[in-house]
Design a protein around this motif. Sequence first.
Motif, PDB file in Angstrom:
ATOM      1  N   PHE A   1       0.825  -1.210   0.000  1.00  0.00           N
ATOM      2  CA  PHE A   1       0.000   0.000   0.000  1.00  0.00           C
ATOM      3  C   PHE A   1       0.856   1.255   0.000  1.00  0.00           C
ATOM      4  CE2 PHE A   1       0.917   0.060   4.496  1.00  0.00           C
ATOM      5  CZ  PHE A   1       0.870   1.407   4.831  1.00  0.00           C
ATOM      6  N   SER A   2       0.222   2.334  -0.443  1.00  0.00           N
ATOM      7  CA  SER A   2       0.777   3.687  -0.369  1.00  0.00           C
ATOM      8  C   SER A   2      -0.359   4.609   0.029  1.00  0.00           C
ATOM      9  CB  SER A   2       1.318   4.148  -1.718  1.00  0.00           C
ATOM     10  OG  SER A   2       2.375   3.345  -2.136  1.00  0.00           O
ATOM     11  N   ILE A   3      -0.062   5.556   0.884  1.00  0.00           N
ATOM     12  CA  ILE A   3      -1.056   6.564   1.241  1.00  0.00           C
ATOM     13  C   ILE A   3      -0.337   7.896   1.396  1.00  0.00           C
ATOM     14  CG2 ILE A   3      -0.919   6.038   3.706  1.00  0.00           C
ATOM     15  CD1 ILE A   3      -3.909   6.799   3.865  1.00  0.00           C
TER      16      ILE A   3
ATOM     17  N   GLN B   1      -0.214  -4.642   3.537  1.00  0.00           N
ATOM     18  CA  GLN B   1      -1.621  -4.502   3.914  1.00  0.00           C
ATOM     19  C   GLN B   1      -2.402  -5.748   3.496  1.00  0.00           C
ATOM     20  OE1 GLN B   1      -3.811  -3.369   5.944  1.00  0.00           O
ATOM     21  NE2 GLN B   1      -3.518  -1.233   5.412  1.00  0.00           N
ATOM     22  N   THR B   2      -3.567  -5.934   4.086  1.00  0.00           N
ATOM     23  CA  THR B   2      -4.469  -6.997   3.644  1.00  0.00           C
ATOM     24  C   THR B   2      -5.477  -6.397   2.660  1.00  0.00           C
ATOM     25  OG1 THR B   2      -6.057  -6.620   5.412  1.00  0.00           O
ATOM     26  CG2 THR B   2      -4.308  -8.203   5.845  1.00  0.00           C
ATOM     27  N   SER B   3      -5.984  -7.215   1.762  1.00  0.00           N
ATOM     28  CA  SER B   3      -6.921  -6.718   0.755  1.00  0.00           C
ATOM     29  C   SER B   3      -8.207  -6.208   1.394  1.00  0.00           C
ATOM     30  CB  SER B   3      -7.222  -7.795  -0.279  1.00  0.00           C
ATOM     31  OG  SER B   3      -7.730  -8.955   0.346  1.00  0.00           O
TER      32      SER B   3
ATOM     33  N   CYS C   1      -7.985  -2.463   2.106  1.00  0.00           N
ATOM     34  CA  CYS C   1      -7.616  -1.592   0.986  1.00  0.00           C
ATOM     35  C   CYS C   1      -8.827  -0.786   0.530  1.00  0.00           C
ATOM     36  CB  CYS C   1      -7.062  -2.425  -0.168  1.00  0.00           C
ATOM     37  SG  CYS C   1      -5.438  -3.099   0.158  1.00  0.00           S
ATOM     38  N   VAL C   2      -9.098   0.280   1.229  1.00  0.00           N
ATOM     39  CA  VAL C   2     -10.200   1.184   0.899  1.00  0.00           C
ATOM     40  C   VAL C   2      -9.638   2.599   0.822  1.00  0.00           C
ATOM     41  CG1 VAL C   2     -11.994  -0.264   1.913  1.00  0.00           C
ATOM     42  CG2 VAL C   2     -10.832   1.400   3.340  1.00  0.00           C
ATOM     43  N   ALA C   3     -10.344   3.473   0.112  1.00  0.00           N
ATOM     44  CA  ALA C   3      -9.889   4.854  -0.053  1.00  0.00           C
ATOM     45  C   ALA C   3      -9.635   5.466   1.319  1.00  0.00           C
ATOM     46  CB  ALA C   3     -10.929   5.657  -0.817  1.00  0.00           C
ATOM     47  N   PRO C   4      -8.634   6.249   1.462  1.00  0.00           N
ATOM     48  CA  PRO C   4      -7.677   6.793   0.502  1.00  0.00           C
ATOM     49  C   PRO C   4      -6.415   5.942   0.329  1.00  0.00           C
ATOM     50  CG  PRO C   4      -7.338   7.862   2.587  1.00  0.00           C
ATOM     51  CD  PRO C   4      -8.466   6.870   2.781  1.00  0.00           C
TER      52      PRO C   4
END
Length: 102
Positions: free
Chosen positions: A46-48, A61-63, A66-69
Amino acid sequence: MQLCGVLVLFITMTTVCGLRCYTCTATDPRSCIDAKSCAVIFNRCFSIRVEGYDLVTKGCQTSALCVAPIDCCEGDLCNNTVLTGPSFIVLLVSLAVVTQFI
């Protein structure tokens, strides 16, 4: 000959350890050069970007989370600084809008 053995061992260990992601918290995404093997429960990188603070965080991360943002991706070291997919499209749309007002 020993170098070849070390390279084979390294490649084998990398494959066995599972997913690898860039990990960092930095102000410049290009400075994220540290990579680590993710725990078995993690299946995405992930990247944020924290707007207003000009801060980027990258890691495993786990799928399910994985929600916005949060921008997630599949595959080893996929959370690099190269713009792909949705990020690239947003960049192109932003550029088109800006050129209309200039």
